[in-house]
Each structure stands twice: as C-alpha cells, then as structure tokens.
Scaffold this active site. Sequence first.
Site, PDB file in Angstrom:
ATOM      1  N   GLU A 161       1.848  10.519  18.911  1.00 30.59           N
ATOM      2  CA  GLU A 161       0.558  10.034  18.382  1.00 30.59           C
ATOM      3  C   GLU A 161      -0.107   9.088  19.407  1.00 30.59           C
ATOM      4  O   GLU A 161      -1.312   9.191  19.663  1.00 30.59           O
ATOM      5  CB  GLU A 161       0.841   9.318  17.056  1.00 30.59           C
ATOM      6  CG  GLU A 161      -0.304   8.581  16.427  1.00 30.59           C
ATOM      7  CD  GLU A 161       0.185   7.772  15.205  1.00 30.59           C
ATOM      8  OE1 GLU A 161       0.916   8.320  14.362  1.00 30.59           O
ATOM      9  OE2 GLU A 161      -0.180   6.581  15.110  1.00 30.59           O
TER      10      GLU A 161
ATOM     11  N   SER B 249       4.967   9.868   7.210  1.00 29.72           N
ATOM     12  CA  SER B 249       3.749   9.705   7.997  1.00 29.72           C
ATOM     13  C   SER B 249       2.534  10.147   7.210  1.00 29.72           C
ATOM     14  O   SER B 249       2.613  11.034   6.364  1.00 29.72           O
ATOM     15  CB  SER B 249       3.828  10.506   9.294  1.00 29.72           C
ATOM     16  OG  SER B 249       2.603  10.348   9.993  1.00 29.72           O
TER      17      SER B 249
ATOM     18  N   HIS C 261       7.408  11.193  16.637  1.00 28.54           N
ATOM     19  CA  HIS C 261       6.083  11.540  16.102  1.00 28.54           C
ATOM     20  C   HIS C 261       5.079  10.457  16.502  1.00 28.54           C
ATOM     21  O   HIS C 261       3.983  10.741  16.985  1.00 28.54           O
ATOM     22  CB  HIS C 261       6.148  11.678  14.571  1.00 28.54           C
ATOM     23  CG  HIS C 261       4.802  11.635  13.902  1.00 28.54           C
ATOM     24  ND1 HIS C 261       4.106  10.450  13.710  1.00 28.54           N
ATOM     25  CD2 HIS C 261       4.014  12.612  13.407  1.00 28.54           C
ATOM     26  CE1 HIS C 261       2.945  10.707  13.128  1.00 28.54           C
ATOM     27  NE2 HIS C 261       2.869  12.024  12.921  1.00 28.54           N
ATOM     28  N   ASN C 262       5.462   9.207  16.304  1.00 24.01           N
ATOM     29  CA  ASN C 262       4.537   8.118  16.618  1.00 24.01           C
ATOM     30  C   ASN C 262       4.283   8.004  18.121  1.00 24.01           C
ATOM     31  O   ASN C 262       3.169   7.697  18.538  1.00 24.01           O
ATOM     32  CB  ASN C 262       5.059   6.791  16.059  1.00 24.01           C
ATOM     33  CG  ASN C 262       4.911   6.705  14.548  1.00 24.01           C
ATOM     34  OD1 ASN C 262       4.879   7.732  13.872  1.00 24.01           O
ATOM     35  ND2 ASN C 262       4.816   5.514  14.020  1.00 24.01           N
TER      36      ASN C 262
ATOM     37  N   VAL D 285       9.625  -1.357   1.893  1.00 24.89           N
ATOM     38  CA  VAL D 285       9.270  -2.734   2.276  1.00 24.89           C
ATOM     39  C   VAL D 285       9.101  -2.824   3.791  1.00 24.89           C
ATOM     40  O   VAL D 285       9.355  -1.863   4.519  1.00 24.89           O
ATOM     41  CB  VAL D 285      10.320  -3.770   1.794  1.00 24.89           C
ATOM     42  CG1 VAL D 285      10.464  -3.722   0.282  1.00 24.89           C
ATOM     43  CG2 VAL D 285      11.659  -3.577   2.478  1.00 24.89           C
TER      44      VAL D 285
ATOM     45  N   ASN E 104       8.916  -4.677  -7.535  1.00 28.03           N
ATOM     46  CA  ASN E 104       8.484  -5.390  -6.339  1.00 28.03           C
ATOM     47  C   ASN E 104       9.007  -6.809  -6.409  1.00 28.03           C
ATOM     48  O   ASN E 104       9.128  -7.377  -7.497  1.00 28.03           O
ATOM     49  CB  ASN E 104       6.947  -5.392  -6.263  1.00 28.03           C
ATOM     50  CG  ASN E 104       6.432  -5.855  -4.908  1.00 28.03           C
ATOM     51  OD1 ASN E 104       6.667  -5.195  -3.891  1.00 28.03           O
ATOM     52  ND2 ASN E 104       5.767  -6.989  -4.883  1.00 28.03           N
ATOM     53  N   ARG E 105       9.324  -7.381  -5.231  1.00 28.96           N
ATOM     54  CA  ARG E 105       9.827  -8.757  -5.205  1.00 28.96           C
ATOM     55  C   ARG E 105       8.904  -9.672  -6.004  1.00 28.96           C
ATOM     56  O   ARG E 105       9.340 -10.433  -6.851  1.00 28.96           O
ATOM     57  CB  ARG E 105       9.928  -9.229  -3.745  1.00 28.96           C
ATOM     58  CG  ARG E 105      10.377 -10.672  -3.619  1.00 28.96           C
ATOM     59  CD  ARG E 105      10.503 -11.079  -2.169  1.00 28.96           C
ATOM     60  NE  ARG E 105       9.227 -11.006  -1.447  1.00 28.96           N
ATOM     61  CZ  ARG E 105       9.065 -11.398  -0.173  1.00 28.96           C
ATOM     62  NH1 ARG E 105      10.119 -11.847   0.504  1.00 28.96           N
ATOM     63  NH2 ARG E 105       7.897 -11.308   0.410  1.00 28.96           N
TER      64      ARG E 105
ATOM     65  N   VAL F 202       0.804  -1.240   0.000  1.00 26.79           N
ATOM     66  CA  VAL F 202       0.000   0.000   0.000  1.00 26.79           C
ATOM     67  C   VAL F 202       0.829   1.280   0.000  1.00 26.79           C
ATOM     68  O   VAL F 202       0.554   2.211  -0.771  1.00 26.79           O
ATOM     69  CB  VAL F 202      -1.000   0.047   1.186  1.00 26.79           C
ATOM     70  CG1 VAL F 202      -2.158  -0.867   0.948  1.00 26.79           C
ATOM     71  CG2 VAL F 202      -0.327  -0.257   2.519  1.00 26.79           C
ATOM     72  N   MET F 203       1.874   1.320   0.822  1.00 30.02           N
ATOM     73  CA  MET F 203       2.639   2.565   0.957  1.00 30.02           C
ATOM     74  C   MET F 203       3.468   2.860  -0.295  1.00 30.02           C
ATOM     75  O   MET F 203       3.434   3.973  -0.829  1.00 30.02           O
ATOM     76  CB  MET F 203       3.559   2.488   2.183  1.00 30.02           C
ATOM     77  CG  MET F 203       2.851   2.530   3.509  1.00 30.02           C
ATOM     78  SD  MET F 203       1.973   4.068   3.797  1.00 30.02           S
ATOM     79  CE  MET F 203       3.322   5.194   4.134  1.00 30.02           C
TER      80      MET F 203
ATOM     81  N   LYS G 183      10.662  10.579  13.314  1.00 30.44           N
ATOM     82  CA  LYS G 183       9.424   9.848  12.982  1.00 30.44           C
ATOM     83  C   LYS G 183       8.995   8.977  14.166  1.00 30.44           C
ATOM     84  O   LYS G 183       7.808   8.870  14.477  1.00 30.44           O
ATOM     85  CB  LYS G 183       9.637   8.983  11.731  1.00 30.44           C
ATOM     86  CG  LYS G 183       8.497   8.003  11.423  1.00 30.44           C
ATOM     87  CD  LYS G 183       7.237   8.727  11.033  1.00 30.44           C
ATOM     88  CE  LYS G 183       5.983   7.963  10.783  1.00 30.44           C
ATOM     89  NZ  LYS G 183       5.871   6.563  10.726  1.00 30.44           N
TER      90      LYS G 183
ATOM     91  N   ASN H 234       9.342   2.123   8.284  1.00 26.43           N
ATOM     92  CA  ASN H 234       9.429   2.532   9.686  1.00 26.43           C
ATOM     93  C   ASN H 234      10.611   1.852  10.366  1.00 26.43           C
ATOM     94  O   ASN H 234      10.446   1.057  11.290  1.00 26.43           O
ATOM     95  CB  ASN H 234       8.138   2.141  10.418  1.00 26.43           C
ATOM     96  CG  ASN H 234       7.156   3.287  10.446  1.00 26.43           C
ATOM     97  OD1 ASN H 234       7.543   4.454  10.335  1.00 26.43           O
ATOM     98  ND2 ASN H 234       5.888   2.961  10.586  1.00 26.43           N
TER      99      ASN H 234
END
Length: 477
Positions: free
Chosen positions: A190, A128, A186-187, A74, A32-33, A12-13, A183, A102
């Site tokens: 959150e 993010s 940030h999480n 990935v 992509n793999r 998705v990302m 980051k 991440n």
Amino acid sequence: ASAQIGVTGLAVMGRNLARNFARNGYTVAVHNRTAAKTRALVEEFGDEGAFVAAESAREFVDALERPRRLVIMVKAGDPTDAVIEEFAPLLEPGDVIIDGGNAHFADTRRREQSLREQGIHFVGTGVSGGEEGALNGPSIMPGGSAESYASLGPMLERIAAKAPDGSPCVAHIGPDGAGHFVKMVHNGIEYADMQLIGEAYQLLRDVGGYEPAEIAEVFRTWNTGRLDSYLIEITAEVLSHVDAATGKPFVDVVQDRAEQKGTGRWTVQIALDLGVPVSGIAEAVFARSLSGHAELRAASRDLPGPAPARLDPEAAKAFADKVEQALYASKIVSYTQGFHEIAGGAAEYDWDIDQGEVAAIWRAGCIIRAAFLDRIRSAYDADPALPSLLSDPGFAKEITEAQPDWRDVISTAVTQGVPTPGFSAALAYYDALRAERLPAALTQGQRDFFGAHTYRRIDREGSFHTLWSGDRSEVEG
Ligand code: NBP
C-alpha cells in the site's frame, strides 16, 4: 450464553466489526474498557441486530457460546497484552481469541505459543479496509490453527468483502503469525502504491503542466483501465477536491509531510532480516520520512538543479500516456517484491502460504484492492511455484511493452530534477534481475581484499582467497 461471537474494544474498528457481525445475523457480545462506549453502541445501533452488552470481563465471557469466539480490537502493542491477560484466565481449552488489531507478527507468534499451552486458540488476524471496510466487508487475513479456522471461517466469510466473482475475501493464511505477516506486507505494498501514484501526480503537474483537477481527470481515465483500483479512485477524489476556506485545490493547502503508523516500516525491517529486496517499498517508506524532515528540506531548498520545463498541451497528453506505462510497470515490480517477501516469510517460519489465495482475498475490501489482483491470482493459479511475478508470461509481456516509456519517463524525471525514487527503484530492480553479470563479483573481490572473506569462482567448486598483500596467488579459503 447466547452470543456466537464477542468483540472487545469498541473504537471505530471494533464497533463497526461488531455491527457487521450483527447485521449478518449473529448475536454479538460487546465490551469495552470504558463501558460508556458499549452502552453508546447498543443505544445507537441496537436495532441493526442482536447485541449483548457486557460491562465486565466476566459478563462478556459468560455471554459467549462455547467454544467461545472473542475478537480483540484494541490499540496494538501493550493494550493487546493487557486484554489477553484479563481474559485468558476466564477462558477454557478450545476457546478462540481473535486479535484483529495491527499486531506485529512476532508478537502474534509469542502470544499464540503462550496461549496454545493453555489450550486456547489464538488467531492473529489482519483486517484491512479501515472503518468502512470493518462495517461493510473487510479483507480478512487470519492466522492461527487450522482447527480454529474450521469454526471461525464460516463467520468470517459472512462478514468479509466479496470479490467481483462473489467469493469472500478471507482465507486461512497459515499458522501463528502468518495472517499478521501477510497484513504487514499488504500495508507495505500500500505504501509503495501510494508513493508511485504520488510520483505520477508530481510528474503530471511539474512536467505535464496540469492542474490538480485535470490530473484528477487523468486518474479517472486510468481507473477505467488496467490500473482500476481503490487507491487510483480516491486519488482522483482528493485531487478534484477544492478547499472551502481558500478556494484552492485541497492538495495545495495540505502540508506536504506524510506520516506513518509503522506497518510499512515493519515490512522493510523484516525484509532486511529475511534478505528479501523490497527496494520499492523501502523507497516509499523513506520518501515519507524525507518529507517529514522540514528543517533539512528548508536548508536544502537553494541547492542547484534543473527546474522542470513544462510541456505544451499536445506533448503533455503523450507524456501522460507514458506516465501510465511507468506507473503500471513499477506497480508490477512492487507486487513482485511484496509477494517475494511473503514467500520469504513462509520459508523462514514454515508457513505454507498460497500466494494466489492471498491475491484473491485482496481483490476487495482492502486498501490495495484492484482489478490487477485478479491477474496476480491467475498467474499463481497457473503456476503455484512461480519464482517471481515477473516470470509470468502475461506480466513479462506487459512490462516489455511498457519498458520504452518507463525508461523515458525516468530519464525525463532525472534530467528535469523531479524525484521519482519509486519508479527508479523499480526499474533498477528489474534491470538488476535481468543482468547477465552484477558488480557483486567486484564486491566479493573487495571483501576478500580487506577482510579475507573469500569468494567462489565460476569455474570451480569451493571457496578461495587471494593473498592480496603477498604474491597475489590464490589459495583455498
Ligand atoms: P485504537 O487503536 O484507537 O484503540 C482504541 C481502543 O483500544 C479502545 O477501545 C480503547 O478502550 C482500547 N484500549 C486501549 Br487504547 N488500551 C487498553 C487497555 N489497556 N485495555 C483495554 N482496552 C484498551 O482503535 P481503532 O482505530 O478502532 O483500531 C483498533 C485496532 O485495529 C488497532 O490495533 C488498529 O491498529 C487496527 N486497525 C485499525 C484500522 C483503522 O483504519 N483505524 C484499520 C485496520 C486495523 P477505551 O475506549 O477504554 O479507551
């Protein structure tokens, strides 16, 4: 070679990030793999821009203009190392690998160092905003060398979210792991934001006597004021949602066990290593783990304690206003702690992080985006050496005004048996910081008593030890 950028890892990302680059006019090599995902992307979205589908790693690398810019999207951890090992031998000095997953910042530091030896720039980048952000504009936190940012920055600025003043939500955070560190924090923030919102919800429900749909309205009203933020907005959406199968409020049919993927936990682990008190974030992480201990909770259900007494509607309305004050004051404390951790990380790893800039790039695109971040940015712009957000005159004034209600809400929660670990930890932090004397002096005395760990005096330089098991005279330690 025709592609200005490449994306490998098209879940998705990665898929949405690749589309975002393409929609912004860049030619994007995609890989992509499992090659079926590459083909699917081009089939479905090929008309959105220029894609070059690559089946093999070699094809992918050959499709990229030099210096190559290659985004890895990935699963964080071993897959990232596997992908780096696959591509690095095919690259040349000056090429840039961007890891948008991440990753733990310590892994990023290790990877950056090893690739630097091969002349390859490794840019660990926080991204993010989830799926939606990746497609329409995320908040982007790149680390790595300043040199790599010179060529990469303009591209990231094009695809990043735009703050209300039009500026892109991306900035070079600092070298090696600085981007992933920021980051991570940030999480952590959150997690704290979500916990505080959860506590506000539970108080409004159990003490205020409101139904979820009514609480959604309260949050909608708050969202027009100083709490205006994405998380408050989606809270209202979730609370007003009705389960189709049962007709009950959605929030009542979901199991109350919060899961986590790990970045909140990292924030707390690293804070412990750095010696930075992030008690609000820690309580948020612990609250999630407590919620998941089903057996412990079941075994504890009959423990005695007060049951909340519901307020009458008029009193409930006044109480809701107080909860808003408590939530806002606690939020100021969470951000104070998060920014302290960023300063702690910067000091430890020798990163020159502009805190105001961090606040600025969190204003849009990311999960904690909020009007409030503009205030934080202004606070750091006014005084880049601000020791704490609480030292900013604006925040200090607001917290002073919120204080009676903040204390009142926590007192109510305590007497009525509603758990508010986030609100309470925030207030305890505030009170500890403003205390003239802390019981740490007693702690030092105890440590000296049982372990001869010595102590410092308020009136003389040096370290001292009391002969506790002797005549209790004092000697230099
Ligand atoms: P996932 O984290 O689910 O990863 C799936 C991708 O990793 C697929 O492309 C898969 O290829 C590839 N992959 C794996 Br798994 N092992 C591999 C290996 N050994 N070699 C090569 N490729 C491998 O995808 P995501 O949810 O899109 O997230 C991507 C990154 O972005 C993660 O690091 C995530 O933490 C981060 N992130 C996610 C979000 C979010 O909201 N989801 C937000 C911000 C950041 P395959 O198709 O061949 O299996």
